[in-house]
Design a protein around this motif. Sequence first.
Motif, PDB file in Angstrom:
ATOM      1  N   THR A  48       0.869  -1.216  -0.009  1.00  0.00           N
ATOM      2  CA  THR A  48       0.130  -0.171  -0.078  1.00  0.00           C
ATOM      3  C   THR A  48       0.691   1.330  -0.033  1.00  0.00           C
ATOM      4  O   THR A  48       0.557   1.983  -0.531  1.00  0.00           O
ATOM      5  CB  THR A  48      -1.050   0.024   1.045  1.00  0.00           C
ATOM      6  N   GLY A  49       1.900   1.230   0.774  1.00  0.00           N
ATOM      7  CA  GLY A  49       2.724   2.622   0.834  1.00  0.00           C
ATOM      8  C   GLY A  49       3.354   2.879  -0.407  1.00  0.00           C
ATOM      9  O   GLY A  49       3.177   3.953  -0.910  1.00  0.00           O
ATOM     10  N   PRO A  50       4.239   2.070  -0.904  1.00  0.00           N
ATOM     11  CA  PRO A  50       4.924   2.361  -2.254  1.00  0.00           C
ATOM     12  C   PRO A  50       3.787   2.587  -3.300  1.00  0.00           C
ATOM     13  O   PRO A  50       4.090   3.467  -4.211  1.00  0.00           O
ATOM     14  CB  PRO A  50       5.805   0.901  -2.619  1.00  0.00           C
ATOM     15  N   LEU A  51       2.793   1.643  -3.364  1.00  0.00           N
ATOM     16  CA  LEU A  51       1.763   1.919  -4.607  1.00  0.00           C
ATOM     17  C   LEU A  51       1.271   3.561  -4.249  1.00  0.00           C
ATOM     18  O   LEU A  51       1.015   3.842  -5.310  1.00  0.00           O
ATOM     19  CB  LEU A  51       0.731   0.898  -4.502  1.00  0.00           C
ATOM     20  N   GLN A  52       0.792   3.860  -3.145  1.00  0.00           N
ATOM     21  CA  GLN A  52       0.273   5.127  -2.678  1.00  0.00           C
ATOM     22  C   GLN A  52       1.092   6.278  -3.391  1.00  0.00           C
ATOM     23  O   GLN A  52       0.843   7.055  -3.946  1.00  0.00           O
ATOM     24  CB  GLN A  52      -0.312   5.188  -1.458  1.00  0.00           C
ATOM     25  N   ARG A  53       2.516   6.113  -2.792  1.00  0.00           N
ATOM     26  CA  ARG A  53       3.280   7.076  -3.183  1.00  0.00           C
ATOM     27  C   ARG A  53       3.573   7.257  -4.725  1.00  0.00           C
ATOM     28  O   ARG A  53       3.601   8.488  -5.175  1.00  0.00           O
ATOM     29  CB  ARG A  53       4.906   6.830  -2.649  1.00  0.00           C
ATOM     30  N   PHE A  54       3.715   6.108  -5.342  1.00  0.00           N
ATOM     31  CA  PHE A  54       3.747   6.106  -6.725  1.00  0.00           C
ATOM     32  C   PHE A  54       2.704   6.596  -7.538  1.00  0.00           C
ATOM     33  O   PHE A  54       2.552   7.395  -8.350  1.00  0.00           O
ATOM     34  CB  PHE A  54       4.014   4.762  -7.322  1.00  0.00           C
ATOM     35  N   CYS A  55       1.310   6.320  -7.114  1.00  0.00           N
ATOM     36  CA  CYS A  55       0.073   6.900  -7.891  1.00  0.00           C
ATOM     37  C   CYS A  55      -0.091   8.294  -7.380  1.00  0.00           C
ATOM     38  O   CYS A  55      -0.469   9.054  -8.413  1.00  0.00           O
ATOM     39  CB  CYS A  55      -1.158   5.991  -7.219  1.00  0.00           C
ATOM     40  N   GLU A  56       0.181   8.814  -6.399  1.00  0.00           N
ATOM     41  CA  GLU A  56       0.273  10.083  -6.026  1.00  0.00           C
ATOM     42  C   GLU A  56       1.174  10.945  -6.751  1.00  0.00           C
ATOM     43  O   GLU A  56       0.874  12.286  -7.190  1.00  0.00           O
ATOM     44  CB  GLU A  56       0.284  10.518  -4.525  1.00  0.00           C
ATOM     45  N   PHE A  57       2.420  10.540  -6.866  1.00  0.00           N
ATOM     46  CA  PHE A  57       3.512  11.088  -7.828  1.00  0.00           C
ATOM     47  C   PHE A  57       2.807  11.024  -9.210  1.00  0.00           C
ATOM     48  O   PHE A  57       2.853  12.244  -9.822  1.00  0.00           O
ATOM     49  CB  PHE A  57       4.653  10.449  -7.705  1.00  0.00           C
ATOM     50  N   GLN A  65      -7.458   8.067   2.936  1.00  0.00           N
ATOM     51  CA  GLN A  65      -7.472   6.769   3.068  1.00  0.00           C
ATOM     52  C   GLN A  65      -8.662   5.932   2.660  1.00  0.00           C
ATOM     53  O   GLN A  65      -8.282   4.757   1.798  1.00  0.00           O
ATOM     54  CB  GLN A  65      -7.469   6.443   4.709  1.00  0.00           C
ATOM     55  N   PRO A  66     -10.089   6.302   2.481  1.00  0.00           N
ATOM     56  CA  PRO A  66     -10.946   5.382   1.848  1.00  0.00           C
ATOM     57  C   PRO A  66     -10.780   5.318   0.345  1.00  0.00           C
ATOM     58  O   PRO A  66     -11.131   4.375  -0.317  1.00  0.00           O
ATOM     59  CB  PRO A  66     -12.288   6.246   2.476  1.00  0.00           C
ATOM     60  N   GLN A  67     -10.466   6.611  -0.146  1.00  0.00           N
ATOM     61  CA  GLN A  67     -10.075   6.583  -1.732  1.00  0.00           C
ATOM     62  C   GLN A  67      -9.193   5.754  -2.032  1.00  0.00           C
ATOM     63  O   GLN A  67      -9.254   4.981  -3.020  1.00  0.00           O
ATOM     64  CB  GLN A  67      -9.807   8.217  -2.094  1.00  0.00           C
ATOM     65  N   TRP A  68      -7.943   5.751  -1.033  1.00  0.00           N
ATOM     66  CA  TRP A  68      -6.853   4.928  -1.511  1.00  0.00           C
ATOM     67  C   TRP A  68      -6.972   3.380  -1.375  1.00  0.00           C
ATOM     68  O   TRP A  68      -6.689   2.598  -2.244  1.00  0.00           O
ATOM     69  CB  TRP A  68      -5.654   5.477  -0.592  1.00  0.00           C
ATOM     70  N   TRP A  69      -7.609   3.068  -0.368  1.00  0.00           N
ATOM     71  CA  TRP A  69      -8.072   1.640  -0.320  1.00  0.00           C
ATOM     72  C   TRP A  69      -8.770   1.140  -1.220  1.00  0.00           C
ATOM     73  O   TRP A  69      -8.652   0.015  -1.708  1.00  0.00           O
ATOM     74  CB  TRP A  69      -8.798   1.368   1.134  1.00  0.00           C
TER      75      TRP A  69
END
Length: 173
Positions: A48-57, A65-69
Amino acid sequence: MPSSVASPPVSPDRGSLRHQVSAWTPVVLCVLVIAMESTVYFGADHTTGPLQRFCEFLLHRHFSQPQWWRLHIIIRKCGHFTGYGILSLAWFRAFWMTLPQPLERNRLRITAHALAMLGTLLVASCDETHQLFLPNRSGSFRDVMIDCTGGLIMQMLVWFWMRFGHSKQSKIA
């Protein structure tokens, strides 16, 4: 009347070790990637952490958090669908290249499709069963169905290409 189904590669060394390795290496590589991804290190809590940082970048936006999950689940399930679609294609290719030639072409194609789906189902079932025993993973019948759907869609694309697309290419040449 010529058949519109693509012919399997005809080679005098069809039974050779080199031919067999060439046919089955993609299947082995796909299964190894799936086995690696089926470890505790690729559970949702680790990705979750690496993918979230990548997608946000990549998308230049922040996710709550609800959107990300929700997005994370979609990304993971699309990964299942795509990965097992590729595995299914590798299975088909291997069977197409190595099944005995005396089979009539349509029967060979149907057999290769059926065995590719069976191989996909077996790997998906083993993967999800294995995940039942990992502390941060859970095996799920739904994931097996997603995996098999990816395989089925890929098999349908191959069937249509062999049935319709390949014959048009050979008429042009």
